[in-house]
Every structure is written in structure tokens, then in C-alpha cells.
Scaffold this motif. Structure first.
Motif, short mmCIF file in Angstrom:
data_model
loop_
_atom_site.label_atom_id
_atom_site.label_comp_id
_atom_site.label_asym_id
_atom_site.label_seq_id
_atom_site.Cartn_x
_atom_site.Cartn_y
_atom_site.Cartn_z
N ILE A 6 0.89 -1.36 -0.21
CA ILE A 6 -0.11 -0.26 0.03
C ILE A 6 0.72 1.17 0.06
O ILE A 6 0.71 2.38 -0.86
CB ILE A 6 -0.97 0.01 1.25
N SER A 7 1.96 1.36 0.69
CA SER A 7 2.89 2.21 0.71
C SER A 7 3.58 2.52 -0.43
O SER A 7 3.61 3.87 -0.89
CB SER A 7 3.87 2.27 1.96
N MET A 8 3.92 1.50 -1.21
CA MET A 8 4.52 1.57 -2.59
C MET A 8 3.66 2.29 -3.54
O MET A 8 3.95 2.99 -4.40
CB MET A 8 5.13 0.15 -2.88
N MET A 9 2.40 1.71 -3.45
CA MET A 9 1.34 2.06 -4.44
C MET A 9 0.85 3.76 -4.16
O MET A 9 0.76 4.56 -5.17
CB MET A 9 0.12 1.40 -4.26
N LEU A 10 1.10 3.94 -2.75
CA LEU A 10 0.69 5.69 -2.58
C LEU A 10 1.92 6.27 -2.92
O LEU A 10 1.84 7.52 -3.45
CB LEU A 10 0.75 5.72 -0.94
N ILE A 11 3.13 5.85 -2.81
CA ILE A 11 4.45 6.62 -3.26
C ILE A 11 4.33 6.82 -4.98
O ILE A 11 4.76 7.85 -5.10
CB ILE A 11 5.64 5.90 -2.76
N THR A 15 3.94 10.25 -6.92
CA THR A 15 4.85 10.54 -7.95
C THR A 15 4.27 10.87 -9.33
O THR A 15 4.71 11.95 -9.83
CB THR A 15 5.88 9.36 -7.79
N MET A 16 3.38 10.36 -9.37
CA MET A 16 2.59 10.39 -10.72
C MET A 16 1.93 11.70 -10.75
O MET A 16 1.78 12.29 -11.80
CB MET A 16 1.81 9.30 -11.22
N ILE A 17 1.11 11.88 -9.76
CA ILE A 17 0.59 13.24 -9.69
C ILE A 17 1.40 14.38 -9.73
O ILE A 17 1.01 15.43 -10.27
CB ILE A 17 -0.37 13.19 -8.28
#
Length: 117
Positions: A6-11, A15-17
Motif C-alpha cells: 500500500i505504501s509503495m502504491m501511495l508513493i 509521484t505520478m500526480i
């Protein structure tokens, strides 16, 4: 394991935003001719290419690069003081300093450190 994913997906999402915001809001000027031309040491690349160039300026630049690299080589010598054997460290650092001083003396004798002649 689940919190790490979940933290990797959030990072990745953050980053993409940020990347997409930079691409949307960045100021791009296609019509600016000066930004699209190459820059070569302050010379206009479209003019006559046999302009007189000061060799002394070139030599000062080379000397600066040499001493800049020597400073990079000095840093590990200083940082390894406590981990190396004292005699080897002392011999290496003294020899390196002597080589630097001999090079500086050579440049000084040939007048390369005088900016005006």
C-alpha cells in the motif's frame, strides 16, 4: 507485507500526480529562438568559426579542472586517516602533496598563473 504494498502504491501515485502537474503547469516556449540554438562557450554558432580564442583562458580552465580533480582525490585521503596504517597513509599523502606542489611550481615558473601579461 500488505502495508508495504500500500505504501509503495501511495508513493507511486504521489509521484505520478506531481509529474503530471509539472508537465501541465510548466511554461514551455516553442517560439523562443535563443533557447533552441546551441550554446558553445559564449560564441554564436552561426557566425564565423575562426574567431581568435585566448589560449591563456583555455590553459586557466585546464588548470582549474586539474586542481578540481585533485581536491576530489584529496577527500578520501582525509577521510581514511583513522582507518589506514599511519606510515602508509602519511607516505601517500606526503607524496601526493609534493606532486601537487611541483605541478603548481611548474605552472608558476611558466607564467600560467598570471592572468595578464
Amino acid at each position: 507485507m500488505k502495508t508495504m504494498v500500500i505504501s509503495m502504491m501511495l508513493i507511486f501515485l504521489i509521484t505520478m500526480i506531481i509529474t503530471s502537474m509539472i508537465m501541465i503547469f510548466s511554461k514551455k516556449s516553442i517560439t523562443d529562438m535563443q533557447k533552441s540554438t546551441p550554446f558553445e562557450c559564449g560564441f554564436n554558432p552561426m557566425s564565423y568559426n575562426r574567431l581568435p580564442f585566448s589560449i591563456h583562458f583555455f590553459m586557466i580552465a585546464v588548470i582549474f579542472l586539474i586542481f578540481d580533480i585533485e581536491i576530489i582525490l584529496i577527500m578520501p585521503i582525509v577521510l581514511t586517516y583513522k582507518t589506514a596504517m599511519l606510515m602508509n597513509w602519511l607516505l601517500t599523502s606526503i607524496m601526493f602533496t609534493i606532486i601537487l606542489l611541483l605541478g603548481l611550481l611548474h605552472e608558476w615558473n611558466y607564467g600560467m598563473l598570471n592572468w595578464t601579461k
